[in-house]
Design a protein around this motif. Structure first.
Motif, PDB file in Angstrom:
ATOM      1  N   ALA A 143      -2.750  12.278  -0.865  1.00 52.47           N
ATOM      2  CA  ALA A 143      -3.070  10.898  -1.233  1.00 52.47           C
ATOM      3  C   ALA A 143      -2.291  10.487  -2.478  1.00 52.47           C
ATOM      4  CB  ALA A 143      -4.570  10.746  -1.479  1.00 52.47           C
ATOM      5  N   PHE A 144      -1.789   9.263  -2.465  1.00 48.54           N
ATOM      6  CA  PHE A 144      -1.024   8.716  -3.582  1.00 48.54           C
ATOM      7  C   PHE A 144      -1.525   7.317  -3.935  1.00 48.54           C
ATOM      8  CE2 PHE A 144       1.883  11.475  -1.242  1.00 48.54           C
ATOM      9  CZ  PHE A 144       2.468  12.247  -2.240  1.00 48.54           C
ATOM     10  N   ALA A 145      -1.412   6.966  -5.200  1.00 49.37           N
ATOM     11  CA  ALA A 145      -1.493   5.559  -5.579  1.00 49.37           C
ATOM     12  C   ALA A 145      -0.160   4.943  -5.187  1.00 49.37           C
ATOM     13  CB  ALA A 145      -1.728   5.419  -7.079  1.00 49.37           C
ATOM     14  N   CYS A 146      -0.192   3.710  -4.705  1.00 47.54           N
ATOM     15  CA  CYS A 146       1.028   3.142  -4.124  1.00 47.54           C
ATOM     16  C   CYS A 146       1.166   1.662  -4.461  1.00 47.54           C
ATOM     17  CB  CYS A 146       1.001   3.335  -2.602  1.00 47.54           C
ATOM     18  SG  CYS A 146       2.388   2.601  -1.706  1.00 47.54           S
ATOM     19  N   ILE A 147       2.395   1.256  -4.744  1.00 49.90           N
ATOM     20  CA  ILE A 147       2.756  -0.159  -4.879  1.00 49.90           C
ATOM     21  C   ILE A 147       3.752  -0.463  -3.770  1.00 49.90           C
ATOM     22  CG2 ILE A 147       3.698  -1.958  -6.365  1.00 49.90           C
ATOM     23  CD1 ILE A 147       3.213  -0.047  -8.727  1.00 49.90           C
ATOM     24  N   LEU A 148       3.369  -1.324  -2.855  1.00 44.36           N
ATOM     25  CA  LEU A 148       4.202  -1.659  -1.704  1.00 44.36           C
ATOM     26  C   LEU A 148       4.968  -2.947  -2.007  1.00 44.36           C
ATOM     27  CD1 LEU A 148       4.704  -0.331   1.023  1.00 44.36           C
ATOM     28  CD2 LEU A 148       2.871  -1.731   1.985  1.00 44.36           C
ATOM     29  N   HIS A 149       6.297  -2.896  -1.813  1.00 46.76           N
ATOM     30  CA  HIS A 149       7.172  -4.030  -2.113  1.00 46.76           C
ATOM     31  C   HIS A 149       7.614  -4.708  -0.815  1.00 46.76           C
ATOM     32  CE1 HIS A 149       8.137  -2.873  -6.417  1.00 46.76           C
ATOM     33  NE2 HIS A 149       7.529  -1.783  -5.962  1.00 46.76           N
ATOM     34  N   PRO A 150       7.199  -5.960  -0.577  1.00 49.52           N
ATOM     35  CA  PRO A 150       7.662  -6.683   0.613  1.00 49.52           C
ATOM     36  C   PRO A 150       9.167  -6.891   0.585  1.00 49.52           C
ATOM     37  CG  PRO A 150       5.736  -7.745  -0.344  1.00 49.52           C
ATOM     38  CD  PRO A 150       6.205  -6.722  -1.341  1.00 49.52           C
ATOM     39  N   ILE A 151       9.760  -7.042   1.754  1.00 48.61           N
ATOM     40  CA  ILE A 151      11.200  -7.284   1.845  1.00 48.61           C
ATOM     41  C   ILE A 151      11.566  -8.610   1.196  1.00 48.61           C
ATOM     42  CG2 ILE A 151      13.075  -7.825   3.455  1.00 48.61           C
ATOM     43  CD1 ILE A 151      11.979  -5.725   5.334  1.00 48.61           C
ATOM     44  N   GLY A 154      10.108 -12.280  -4.170  1.00 51.71           N
ATOM     45  CA  GLY A 154       9.126 -13.231  -4.662  1.00 51.71           C
ATOM     46  C   GLY A 154       7.747 -13.060  -4.059  1.00 51.71           C
ATOM     47  N   GLU A 155       7.641 -12.296  -2.975  1.00 56.33           N
ATOM     48  CA  GLU A 155       6.331 -12.042  -2.381  1.00 56.33           C
ATOM     49  C   GLU A 155       5.535 -11.118  -3.302  1.00 56.33           C
ATOM     50  OE1 GLU A 155       4.789 -13.048   0.628  1.00 56.33           O
ATOM     51  OE2 GLU A 155       6.356 -14.568   0.533  1.00 56.33           O
ATOM     52  N   PRO A 156       4.217 -11.296  -3.393  1.00 53.03           N
ATOM     53  CA  PRO A 156       3.425 -10.448  -4.297  1.00 53.03           C
ATOM     54  C   PRO A 156       3.434  -8.986  -3.882  1.00 53.03           C
ATOM     55  CG  PRO A 156       1.999 -11.802  -2.911  1.00 53.03           C
ATOM     56  CD  PRO A 156       3.394 -12.300  -2.703  1.00 53.03           C
ATOM     57  N   LEU A 157       3.416  -8.121  -4.875  1.00 48.26           N
ATOM     58  CA  LEU A 157       3.317  -6.691  -4.637  1.00 48.26           C
ATOM     59  C   LEU A 157       1.902  -6.354  -4.181  1.00 48.26           C
ATOM     60  CD1 LEU A 157       5.160  -5.456  -7.848  1.00 48.26           C
ATOM     61  CD2 LEU A 157       6.145  -5.987  -5.616  1.00 48.26           C
ATOM     62  N   ILE A 158       1.775  -5.258  -3.449  1.00 48.00           N
ATOM     63  CA  ILE A 158       0.473  -4.876  -2.907  1.00 48.00           C
ATOM     64  C   ILE A 158       0.132  -3.470  -3.391  1.00 48.00           C
ATOM     65  CG2 ILE A 158      -0.915  -4.641  -0.817  1.00 48.00           C
ATOM     66  CD1 ILE A 158       1.267  -6.291   0.629  1.00 48.00           C
ATOM     67  N   ASP A 159      -0.975  -3.333  -4.102  1.00 47.60           N
ATOM     68  CA  ASP A 159      -1.431  -2.037  -4.590  1.00 47.60           C
ATOM     69  C   ASP A 159      -2.435  -1.448  -3.599  1.00 47.60           C
ATOM     70  OD1 ASP A 159       0.017  -2.563  -6.916  1.00 47.60           O
ATOM     71  OD2 ASP A 159      -1.717  -3.470  -7.907  1.00 47.60           O
ATOM     72  N   GLY A 160      -2.361  -0.146  -3.398  1.00 52.87           N
ATOM     73  CA  GLY A 160      -3.308   0.472  -2.485  1.00 52.87           C
ATOM     74  C   GLY A 160      -3.223   1.983  -2.487  1.00 52.87           C
ATOM     75  N   LEU A 161      -4.006   2.589  -1.628  1.00 59.28           N
ATOM     76  CA  LEU A 161      -4.047   4.042  -1.468  1.00 59.28           C
ATOM     77  C   LEU A 161      -3.178   4.427  -0.277  1.00 59.28           C
ATOM     78  CD1 LEU A 161      -5.573   6.721  -2.386  1.00 59.28           C
ATOM     79  CD2 LEU A 161      -7.073   6.277  -0.434  1.00 59.28           C
ATOM     80  N   LEU A 162      -2.263   5.366  -0.492  1.00 55.26           N
ATOM     81  CA  LEU A 162      -1.371   5.833   0.571  1.00 55.26           C
ATOM     82  C   LEU A 162      -1.715   7.276   0.913  1.00 55.26           C
ATOM     83  CD1 LEU A 162       1.176   5.065   2.290  1.00 55.26           C
ATOM     84  CD2 LEU A 162       2.516   6.250   0.542  1.00 55.26           C
ATOM     85  N   VAL A 163      -1.997   7.540   2.186  1.00 52.18           N
ATOM     86  CA  VAL A 163      -2.273   8.898   2.651  1.00 52.18           C
ATOM     87  C   VAL A 163      -1.168   9.302   3.624  1.00 52.18           C
ATOM     88  CG1 VAL A 163      -3.861  10.405   3.896  1.00 52.18           C
ATOM     89  CG2 VAL A 163      -4.764   8.671   2.329  1.00 52.18           C
ATOM     90  N   PHE A 164      -0.520  10.414   3.329  1.00 58.82           N
ATOM     91  CA  PHE A 164       0.592  10.928   4.136  1.00 58.82           C
ATOM     92  C   PHE A 164       0.162  12.232   4.787  1.00 58.82           C
ATOM     93  CE2 PHE A 164       4.741  13.447   3.923  1.00 58.82           C
ATOM     94  CZ  PHE A 164       5.172  12.997   5.159  1.00 58.82           C
ATOM     95  N   ASP A 165       0.197  12.284   6.136  1.00 60.46           N
ATOM     96  CA  ASP A 165      -0.238  13.496   6.851  1.00 60.46           C
ATOM     97  C   ASP A 165       0.935  14.286   7.423  1.00 60.46           C
ATOM     98  OD1 ASP A 165       0.612  12.046   9.029  1.00 60.46           O
ATOM     99  OD2 ASP A 165      -1.333  11.949  10.023  1.00 60.46           O
ATOM    100  N   HIS A 166       2.152  14.010   6.886  1.00 61.07           N
ATOM    101  CA  HIS A 166       3.391  14.688   7.281  1.00 61.07           C
ATOM    102  C   HIS A 166       3.982  14.145   8.577  1.00 61.07           C
ATOM    103  CE1 HIS A 166       3.000  17.749   4.096  1.00 61.07           C
ATOM    104  NE2 HIS A 166       1.702  17.663   4.359  1.00 61.07           N
ATOM    105  N   VAL A 167       3.284  13.225   9.203  1.00 66.24           N
ATOM    106  CA  VAL A 167       3.821  12.538  10.384  1.00 66.24           C
ATOM    107  C   VAL A 167       3.884  11.038  10.131  1.00 66.24           C
ATOM    108  CG1 VAL A 167       3.492  12.019  12.834  1.00 66.24           C
ATOM    109  CG2 VAL A 167       2.965  14.310  11.958  1.00 66.24           C
ATOM    110  N   LYS A 168       2.818  10.500   9.587  1.00 68.21           N
ATOM    111  CA  LYS A 168       2.766   9.062   9.311  1.00 68.21           C
ATOM    112  C   LYS A 168       2.181   8.802   7.926  1.00 68.21           C
ATOM    113  CE  LYS A 168      -1.801   8.133  11.348  1.00 68.21           C
ATOM    114  NZ  LYS A 168      -2.185   9.541  11.513  1.00 68.21           N
ATOM    115  N   TYR A 169       2.475   7.607   7.424  1.00 66.52           N
ATOM    116  CA  TYR A 169       1.933   7.115   6.165  1.00 66.52           C
ATOM    117  C   TYR A 169       0.916   6.021   6.492  1.00 66.52           C
ATOM    118  CZ  TYR A 169       5.930   9.306   3.765  1.00 66.52           C
ATOM    119  OH  TYR A 169       6.861  10.194   3.282  1.00 66.52           O
ATOM    120  N   GLU A 170      -0.266   6.114   5.919  1.00 65.15           N
ATOM    121  CA  GLU A 170      -1.309   5.117   6.151  1.00 65.15           C
ATOM    122  C   GLU A 170      -1.687   4.484   4.815  1.00 65.15           C
ATOM    123  OE1 GLU A 170      -5.825   5.501   7.601  1.00 65.15           O
ATOM    124  OE2 GLU A 170      -4.355   6.017   9.149  1.00 65.15           O
TER     125      GLU A 170
END
Length: 245
Positions: A143-151, A154-170
């Motif tokens: 689990a990671f703290a995450c800041i997601l940057h839209p392409i 000017g779009e707002p950044l999105i803060d959230g919890l990122l869980v990586f299971d070695h196949v996908k990121y949720e």
């Protein structure tokens, strides 16, 4: 990294009461605000070196202080259910004020605080399946703290919890209005060389996002003897971390 926003006040003019809420919620909120103010005094008087502004280390330091404040209030005011929606709203309001004093988004402190119990649960009971496995995060989710940057600029950044299971990121956003996002390991073009548990994932445009700043207290390298950790095996090696304002 885009962790911070301009400070708008120096703290004392915080909201200190929640009219319209129950008496127990108001009492809890007032005690928590007072603990945060004491926390600011503790941090100012601490002999421990202050983490640099604009760093994940500062987010971690504030998350630790937040947990301490919450625990002290819990010992003073018994019988409070922190999962009650009204209490959760009170904690969110108080934490956002505490974070804003340091120019930090409260959402980052919240998601950082969530990473610890998630990773403790993932690590519990781990037994290596192969001889060359040396750490739980080589086989278990992380689990990671995450800041997601839209392409779109000017779009707002999105803060959230990122869980990586070695196949996908949720990715689960802190804001309920934002949608959950899932992408595959092969959709990560590159991962920068991690530093003190933090790195940047550069994403394919198909995800709808340009990159993700991620961090946790678990020190995870770019790769292991088995190959890269964050990207598909065919992806190139790590590139140096880029300077961000």
């Amino acid at each position: 990294m885009a962790l911070f926003r301009r400070r708008t006040n120096d703290g004392p003019d915080w909201i200190t009461d929640l009219p319209g809420k129950s008496r127990s919620t108001r009492k809890f909120f007032q005690a928590l605000v007072q603990e945060y103010l004491y926390g600011i005094q503790r941090l100012q008087g601490s002999s421990v070196a202050t983490p640099s502004t604009g760093s994940w280390s500062q987010v971690e330091r504030l998350a630790i202080e937040h947990n301490g404040c919450l625990n002290r209030v819990g010992r003073k005011i018994r019988g409070v259910n922190v999962l009650d929606p009204e209490i959760m709203d009170a904690i969110r309001i108080a934490m956002d004020q505490f974070a804003a004093y340091y120019g930090v988004r409260g959402s980052l402190i919240r998601v950082w605080a969530f990473t610890k119990p998630f990773n403790e649960r993932f690590a519990s009971g781990w037994q290596p399946s192969e001889l060359f496995r040396f750490a739980w995060w080589e086989e278990r989710p992380i689990a990671f703290a995450c800041i997601l940057h839209p392409i779109q600029e000017g779009e707002p950044l999105i803060d959230g919890l990122l869980v990586f299971d070695h196949v996908k990121y949720e990715f689960t956003p802190d804001a309920k209005a934002e949608p959950q996002v899932v992408w595959g390991r092969r959709q990560v073009r590159e991962a920068e060389e991690p530093k003190l548990g933090a790195t940047v994932l550069h994403l394919n445009r198909s995800t709808g996002y340009s990159h993700a700043d991620i961090a946790s207290s678990v020190i995870v390298p770019w790769g292991t003897p088995a190959g890269p950790l964050f990207t598909a095996h065919s992806n190139p090696g790590p590139r140096g971390r880029q300077r961000r304002n």
